[in-house]
Motif scaffolding. Sequence first.
Motif, mmCIF file in Angstrom:
data_model
loop_
_atom_site.group_PDB
_atom_site.id
_atom_site.type_symbol
_atom_site.label_atom_id
_atom_site.label_comp_id
_atom_site.label_asym_id
_atom_site.label_seq_id
_atom_site.Cartn_x
_atom_site.Cartn_y
_atom_site.Cartn_z
ATOM 1 N N LEU A 156 0.815 -1.204 0.000
ATOM 2 C CA LEU A 156 0.000 0.000 0.000
ATOM 3 C C LEU A 156 0.857 1.267 0.000
ATOM 4 N N TYR A 157 1.988 1.229 0.667
ATOM 5 C CA TYR A 157 2.847 2.405 0.711
ATOM 6 C C TYR A 157 4.267 1.994 1.088
ATOM 7 N N LEU A 158 5.200 2.881 0.783
ATOM 8 C CA LEU A 158 6.602 2.715 1.178
ATOM 9 C C LEU A 158 7.233 4.087 1.269
ATOM 10 N N THR A 159 7.882 4.368 2.373
ATOM 11 C CA THR A 159 8.581 5.639 2.548
ATOM 12 C C THR A 159 9.896 5.385 3.269
ATOM 13 N N MET A 160 10.862 6.232 3.033
ATOM 14 C CA MET A 160 12.212 6.060 3.563
ATOM 15 C C MET A 160 12.617 7.325 4.314
ATOM 16 N N VAL A 161 13.320 7.134 5.430
ATOM 17 C CA VAL A 161 13.763 8.287 6.207
ATOM 18 C C VAL A 161 15.107 7.961 6.847
ATOM 19 N N PRO A 162 16.047 8.927 6.862
ATOM 20 C CA PRO A 162 17.347 8.672 7.501
ATOM 21 C C PRO A 162 17.346 9.069 8.972
ATOM 22 N N ILE A 163 17.968 8.219 9.793
ATOM 23 C CA ILE A 163 18.242 8.550 11.190
ATOM 24 C C ILE A 163 19.686 8.152 11.452
ATOM 25 N N GLY A 164 20.542 9.134 11.662
ATOM 26 C CA GLY A 164 21.953 8.838 11.804
ATOM 27 C C GLY A 164 22.483 8.212 10.523
ATOM 28 N N ALA A 165 23.158 7.074 10.650
ATOM 29 C CA ALA A 165 23.698 6.356 9.497
ATOM 30 C C ALA A 165 22.732 5.319 8.958
ATOM 31 N N HIS A 166 21.517 5.286 9.492
ATOM 32 C CA HIS A 166 20.554 4.256 9.123
ATOM 33 C C HIS A 166 19.449 4.808 8.227
ATOM 34 N N LEU A 167 19.017 3.982 7.297
ATOM 35 C CA LEU A 167 17.850 4.272 6.473
ATOM 36 C C LEU A 167 16.692 3.414 6.961
ATOM 37 N N PHE A 168 15.632 4.060 7.410
ATOM 38 C CA PHE A 168 14.442 3.353 7.860
ATOM 39 C C PHE A 168 13.458 3.263 6.690
ATOM 40 N N PHE A 169 13.018 2.055 6.381
ATOM 41 C CA PHE A 169 12.013 1.837 5.351
ATOM 42 C C PHE A 169 10.721 1.411 6.033
ATOM 43 N N LEU A 170 9.687 2.230 5.888
ATOM 44 C CA LEU A 170 8.396 1.964 6.519
ATOM 45 C C LEU A 170 7.399 1.607 5.426
ATOM 46 N N ALA A 171 6.858 0.394 5.497
ATOM 47 C CA ALA A 171 5.990 -0.116 4.446
ATOM 48 C C ALA A 171 4.687 -0.636 5.035
ATOM 49 N N GLY A 172 3.634 -0.566 4.225
ATOM 50 C CA GLY A 172 2.335 -1.115 4.600
ATOM 51 C C GLY A 172 1.823 -2.017 3.497
ATOM 52 N N TYR A 173 1.186 -3.121 3.870
ATOM 53 C CA TYR A 173 0.726 -4.110 2.908
ATOM 54 C C TYR A 173 -0.730 -4.475 3.174
ATOM 55 N N ARG A 174 -1.455 -4.710 2.098
ATOM 56 C CA ARG A 174 -2.795 -5.277 2.224
ATOM 57 C C ARG A 174 -2.641 -6.769 2.470
ATOM 58 N N MET A 175 -3.251 -7.252 3.531
ATOM 59 C CA MET A 175 -3.148 -8.664 3.845
ATOM 60 C C MET A 175 -3.931 -9.488 2.830
ATOM 61 N N SER A 201 -9.732 -5.546 4.591
ATOM 62 C CA SER A 201 -9.987 -4.557 5.635
ATOM 63 C C SER A 201 -8.886 -4.510 6.683
ATOM 64 N N ARG A 202 -7.724 -5.104 6.388
ATOM 65 C CA ARG A 202 -6.635 -5.078 7.355
ATOM 66 C C ARG A 202 -5.330 -4.702 6.663
ATOM 67 N N THR A 203 -4.468 -4.030 7.407
ATOM 68 C CA THR A 203 -3.169 -3.609 6.900
ATOM 69 C C THR A 203 -2.073 -4.179 7.788
ATOM 70 N N MET A 204 -1.019 -4.687 7.168
ATOM 71 C CA MET A 204 0.166 -5.090 7.902
ATOM 72 C C MET A 204 1.263 -4.071 7.622
ATOM 73 N N SER A 205 1.824 -3.484 8.669
ATOM 74 C CA SER A 205 2.923 -2.541 8.509
ATOM 75 C C SER A 205 4.207 -3.172 9.032
ATOM 76 N N ARG A 206 5.317 -2.824 8.370
ATOM 77 C CA ARG A 206 6.598 -3.394 8.778
ATOM 78 C C ARG A 206 7.709 -2.385 8.531
ATOM 79 N N VAL A 207 8.683 -2.374 9.426
ATOM 80 C CA VAL A 207 9.823 -1.467 9.324
ATOM 81 C C VAL A 207 11.098 -2.296 9.173
ATOM 82 N N GLN A 208 11.917 -1.904 8.199
ATOM 83 C CA GLN A 208 13.207 -2.548 7.983
ATOM 84 C C GLN A 208 14.271 -1.462 7.896
#
Length: 439
Positions: A373-392, A397-404
Amino acid sequence: MTLQGTTIHQRLNKKAFVFQFLADVHNTSIVFSATFIYIFRTLVTAQLPIWTLIQTVDRHFPRTTTSMGSLPSPPRPTTPPPSPELAPSRYRVYASFCLREPSPNMNICNWIEFYNPSNNTWTSVTSIPGLIDNHVLKDFVMVSLGTSIYIIGGRLCRKQKLHHSDYSNDFIDEEIEVLSSVRRYDVLSNQWSMCTPLGVPRYNFACAVCENKIYVAGGKSELASARGICYAEVYDPTLDVWTPLPNMSTLRYKCVGVTWQGKIHVVGGFVERGDSGWMSSMIERSSAEVYDTQAGRWDLIAGMWQLDVPPNQIVAVGDRLFSSGDCLKAWKGHIEAYDDKVNIWNVVDGSHLQTLNSPISTNDQNWTPIERLYLTMVPIGAHLFFLAGYRMARESSRTMSRVQIFDTSASSDAWRHFEPMEEEGEKELCSHCCVVLVS
């Protein structure tokens, strides 16, 4: 006992058997992680044969004597731990969402959530004030300065059913107007205030922060226009004043803004010169405009993006620029870094990761693909956070979100994965996220 060919749909009472079977072969108690529960329920919903279900889960959770309560920890990176100033626990990642479809009992207007890296949780904190009920703000910029978040510009839309039929659930965004409004949200006091509006209303524009000022450039100022604009302006939060800047040499929208090497970079987008034809505009799309805040001048860099399709995001980490995709494919399967010496983007070693497209992979022909459903990236220090959401799968009617997380300073094993989270409803990201240092 014959299991081959028996489906979960036909034999729901076999679920307990599958749980017990997996517990026995893994030599552990029946206390599974959120990842296991998600995979198991998705496979059940997909109506796979029980034996196929067992084999598929077994591939994702190899037999081991360790506890199944959490995923195995990756090897320790070869780089030293981050300094206290860059510890992720001191940061929050803020993002704006709206519902994908109208609901009879809910207002679909934008709300804001923050992600806490220290405990892997999302928390809803506020809604964007001043919007008409059941209207959403799209293609705006959300940027942080200190402990404040600024919501700048955008286009106001309302959800409209694509086909006037009781059997259709397809909705589109019906555009209403382009906004010049600027809203400020203080994350510590939980208070909103209105700021001086933009000099030129705009959406799909570039934005960057430099020396505690907000710079915006390009975008579209009219819904009916097929062309971008060249106008730029800068906001001083201490004076609450927008000041016009010199115009860029090109008209561009869907461009990306980033501060790098002390200058404002407006990269890619749909670009053309004001007096040029269509062929020239195709060539200009791969360019970037760079604003020198000291000299007050724009310079054009040809070929900085190299693609005709605009970038999705470009972020700076130290003296390096990173990108992970374009506006048609937000995740290319790897991360790229910009080499300004030869003006080219190179694949970052160890950055390949397939699970950002889909968190689970299987070769079974009955598998229902999971839509991101979505994907966005943000830097914190030396790390890149990828925040994603998926339709199950098969659960609309449900969303699974995951951060890598990707450690840009690590020489190996740079990826780190957090447990996924589930929530009711399907939501869409309305703007890329921003980071606030809260302590």
